[in-house]
Design a protein around this motif. Structure first.
Motif, PDB file in Angstrom:
ATOM      1  N   PRO A 216       0.836  -1.194   0.000  1.00  0.00           N
ATOM      2  CA  PRO A 216       0.000   0.000   0.000  1.00  0.00           C
ATOM      3  C   PRO A 216       0.871   1.243   0.000  1.00  0.00           C
ATOM      4  N   ALA A 217       0.359   2.317  -0.568  1.00  0.00           N
ATOM      5  CA  ALA A 217       1.075   3.596  -0.571  1.00  0.00           C
ATOM      6  C   ALA A 217       0.111   4.693  -0.141  1.00  0.00           C
ATOM      7  N   ALA A 218       0.606   5.912  -0.082  1.00  0.00           N
ATOM      8  CA  ALA A 218      -0.240   7.035   0.328  1.00  0.00           C
ATOM      9  C   ALA A 218      -1.252   7.359  -0.771  1.00  0.00           C
ATOM     10  N   GLY A 219      -2.361   8.006  -0.380  1.00  0.00           N
ATOM     11  CA  GLY A 219      -3.338   8.465  -1.348  1.00  0.00           C
ATOM     12  C   GLY A 219      -4.203   7.381  -1.939  1.00  0.00           C
ATOM     13  N   ASN A 220      -4.553   6.360  -1.137  1.00  0.00           N
ATOM     14  CA  ASN A 220      -5.428   5.273  -1.600  1.00  0.00           C
ATOM     15  C   ASN A 220      -4.860   4.561  -2.827  1.00  0.00           C
ATOM     16  N   VAL A 221      -3.567   4.343  -2.826  1.00  0.00           N
ATOM     17  CA  VAL A 221      -2.899   3.694  -3.958  1.00  0.00           C
ATOM     18  C   VAL A 221      -2.250   2.398  -3.501  1.00  0.00           C
ATOM     19  N   ILE A 222      -2.384   1.338  -4.334  1.00  0.00           N
ATOM     20  CA  ILE A 222      -1.684   0.086  -4.112  1.00  0.00           C
ATOM     21  C   ILE A 222      -0.632  -0.042  -5.203  1.00  0.00           C
ATOM     22  N   CYS A 223       0.599  -0.375  -4.828  1.00  0.00           N
ATOM     23  CA  CYS A 223       1.682  -0.499  -5.797  1.00  0.00           C
ATOM     24  C   CYS A 223       2.019  -1.970  -6.012  1.00  0.00           C
TER      25      CYS A 223
ATOM     26  N   GLY B 284      11.951  -3.483 -11.152  1.00  0.00           N
ATOM     27  CA  GLY B 284      11.601  -2.381 -10.271  1.00  0.00           C
ATOM     28  C   GLY B 284      10.456  -1.537 -10.799  1.00  0.00           C
ATOM     29  N   GLU B 285       9.906  -1.906 -11.970  1.00  0.00           N
ATOM     30  CA  GLU B 285       8.785  -1.167 -12.546  1.00  0.00           C
ATOM     31  C   GLU B 285       7.564  -1.266 -11.636  1.00  0.00           C
ATOM     32  N   ILE B 286       6.870  -0.155 -11.469  1.00  0.00           N
ATOM     33  CA  ILE B 286       5.768  -0.084 -10.518  1.00  0.00           C
ATOM     34  C   ILE B 286       4.450   0.176 -11.246  1.00  0.00           C
ATOM     35  N   LEU B 287       3.454  -0.650 -10.952  1.00  0.00           N
ATOM     36  CA  LEU B 287       2.093  -0.421 -11.420  1.00  0.00           C
ATOM     37  C   LEU B 287       1.301   0.149 -10.254  1.00  0.00           C
ATOM     38  N   ARG B 288       0.833   1.377 -10.392  1.00  0.00           N
ATOM     39  CA  ARG B 288       0.095   2.030  -9.315  1.00  0.00           C
ATOM     40  C   ARG B 288      -1.401   1.874  -9.566  1.00  0.00           C
ATOM     41  N   ILE B 289      -2.103   1.267  -8.598  1.00  0.00           N
ATOM     42  CA  ILE B 289      -3.533   1.011  -8.708  1.00  0.00           C
ATOM     43  C   ILE B 289      -4.274   1.962  -7.778  1.00  0.00           C
ATOM     44  N   LYS B 290      -5.103   2.806  -8.331  1.00  0.00           N
ATOM     45  CA  LYS B 290      -5.848   3.790  -7.549  1.00  0.00           C
ATOM     46  C   LYS B 290      -7.151   3.183  -7.071  1.00  0.00           C
ATOM     47  N   LEU B 291      -7.383   3.206  -5.755  1.00  0.00           N
ATOM     48  CA  LEU B 291      -8.625   2.700  -5.176  1.00  0.00           C
ATOM     49  C   LEU B 291      -9.719   3.759  -5.302  1.00  0.00           C
TER      50      LEU B 291
ATOM     51  N   SER C  89      -4.066 -13.955 -10.434  1.00  0.00           N
ATOM     52  CA  SER C  89      -4.344 -12.974 -11.484  1.00  0.00           C
ATOM     53  C   SER C  89      -5.100 -11.754 -10.987  1.00  0.00           C
ATOM     54  N   ARG C  90      -5.598 -11.798  -9.764  1.00  0.00           N
ATOM     55  CA  ARG C  90      -6.419 -10.722  -9.226  1.00  0.00           C
ATOM     56  C   ARG C  90      -5.842 -10.213  -7.913  1.00  0.00           C
ATOM     57  N   LEU C  91      -6.010  -8.920  -7.710  1.00  0.00           N
ATOM     58  CA  LEU C  91      -5.593  -8.261  -6.480  1.00  0.00           C
ATOM     59  C   LEU C  91      -6.820  -7.709  -5.774  1.00  0.00           C
ATOM     60  N   GLY C  92      -6.923  -7.920  -4.474  1.00  0.00           N
ATOM     61  CA  GLY C  92      -8.049  -7.396  -3.707  1.00  0.00           C
ATOM     62  C   GLY C  92      -7.571  -6.605  -2.505  1.00  0.00           C
ATOM     63  N   VAL C  93      -8.351  -5.601  -2.118  1.00  0.00           N
ATOM     64  CA  VAL C  93      -8.051  -4.830  -0.917  1.00  0.00           C
ATOM     65  C   VAL C  93      -9.365  -4.339  -0.326  1.00  0.00           C
TER      66      VAL C  93
END
Length: 271
Positions: free
Chosen positions: A4-11, A18-25, A42-46
């Motif tokens: 998890p990262a700041a601003g309702n984002v999952i990385c 090191g490439e980062i996919l930022r997923i906005k909740l 294949s799926r990410l949940g939060v």
């Protein structure tokens, strides 16, 4: 690695490049936001304030939302690949079939739930929950039968994490404990030099896959530091100061990932 990262984002971080996919909740996460993946990976949940948001891991697009009972009072959710477990602050633990969103069971625990996680021990699935009265309780995943309940001496506000060695939990006073998965008895305890900022992470040897160390981030006044302890007995090996305030910690093999309030993801190799 998922952090998890700041601003309702999952990385989602590629461990090689090191490439980062930022997923906005769409909605703020609840409790201690711990992302989980479905059984096929294949799926990410939060867990969020409106339920569990499910995303595709390859492109970060939302697949669907699973509504949970009393989602606004949820303190976190986890998934064993087939069942979603939603912990509520009124002490109710809910099990929901992930594929159909149908309720399997609900169980009222002895106090408000601070966090819950799906675990596996000896091939048997169970869910472990930390409650505000200082207990960690293990329930069978299929029928909520109580397997054990352990007094850990105080609340663990971050909940618990699962490992091959057992369950790790950190009390408010900075006492880190390893509980045996089979009966909940305390295997070892380690007093940290401050309150834990996020849940610990377990590191493994790349060759043998054996669990070698436990990484923890602690806060002392306005300073943050991360520590490495031996997984066998909880002895502190070393510690180092962090240059940025942490949001979450995760690990893959012997590499640690720390996300900060600045939106950065830092990677450290532990030898």
């Amino acid at each position: 690695a998922l952090v998890p990262a700041a601003g309702n984002v999952i990385c989602s971080t590629n461990l090689l490049s090191g490439e980062i996919l930022r997923i906005k909740l769409e909605h703020p996460p609840v409790g201690t936001p711990q992302p989980f993946t479905t059984k096929d990976g294949s799926r990410l949940g939060v867990a969020t304030k409106s339920g569990v948001e499910i995303f595709k891991l390859d492109d970060g697009k939302q697949v669907h939302m699973v509504s949970l009972p009393a989602a606004n009072s949820a303190t976190g959710s986890d998934c064993d690949g087939e069942t979603l477990f939603s912990a509520r602050d009124d002490g109710v633990l809910c099990a929901i079939t992930a594929a159909t969103a149908l309720s399997k069971w609900q169980m009222k625990l002895s106090a408000s739930i601070l966090g819950a996680i799906a675990c596996r021990s000896g091939g048997k699935g169970f869910v472990a929950a930390a409650t505000a009265n200082g207990r960690v309780t293990a329930l069978a995943s299929n029928d909520h039968a109580e397997l054990w309940s352990q007094d850990v001496g105080g609340p663990c506000p971050l909940g618990v994490i699962d490992s091959k060695s057992g369950l790790l939990c950190v009390r408010q006073d900075g006492m880190l404990q390893l509980l045996k998965s089979e009966d909940g008895k305390i295997a070892w305890s380690a007093q940290l030099p401050g309150a834990a900022a996020v849940l610990p992470a377990v590191l493994r040897d790349p060759a043998s896959q054996a669990e070698t160390n436990v990484a923890v981030i602690v806060l002392d006044k306005d300073n943050a530091a991360w520590l490495v302890l031996t997984a066998m007995d909880g002895k502190i090996r070393w510690q180092s100061r962090l240059s940025q305030q942490p949001v979450a910690l995760s690990a893959h093999l012997n590499r640690i990932f720390v996300s900060s309030v600045n939106g950065d993801v830092m990677a450290f190799d532990v030898k």
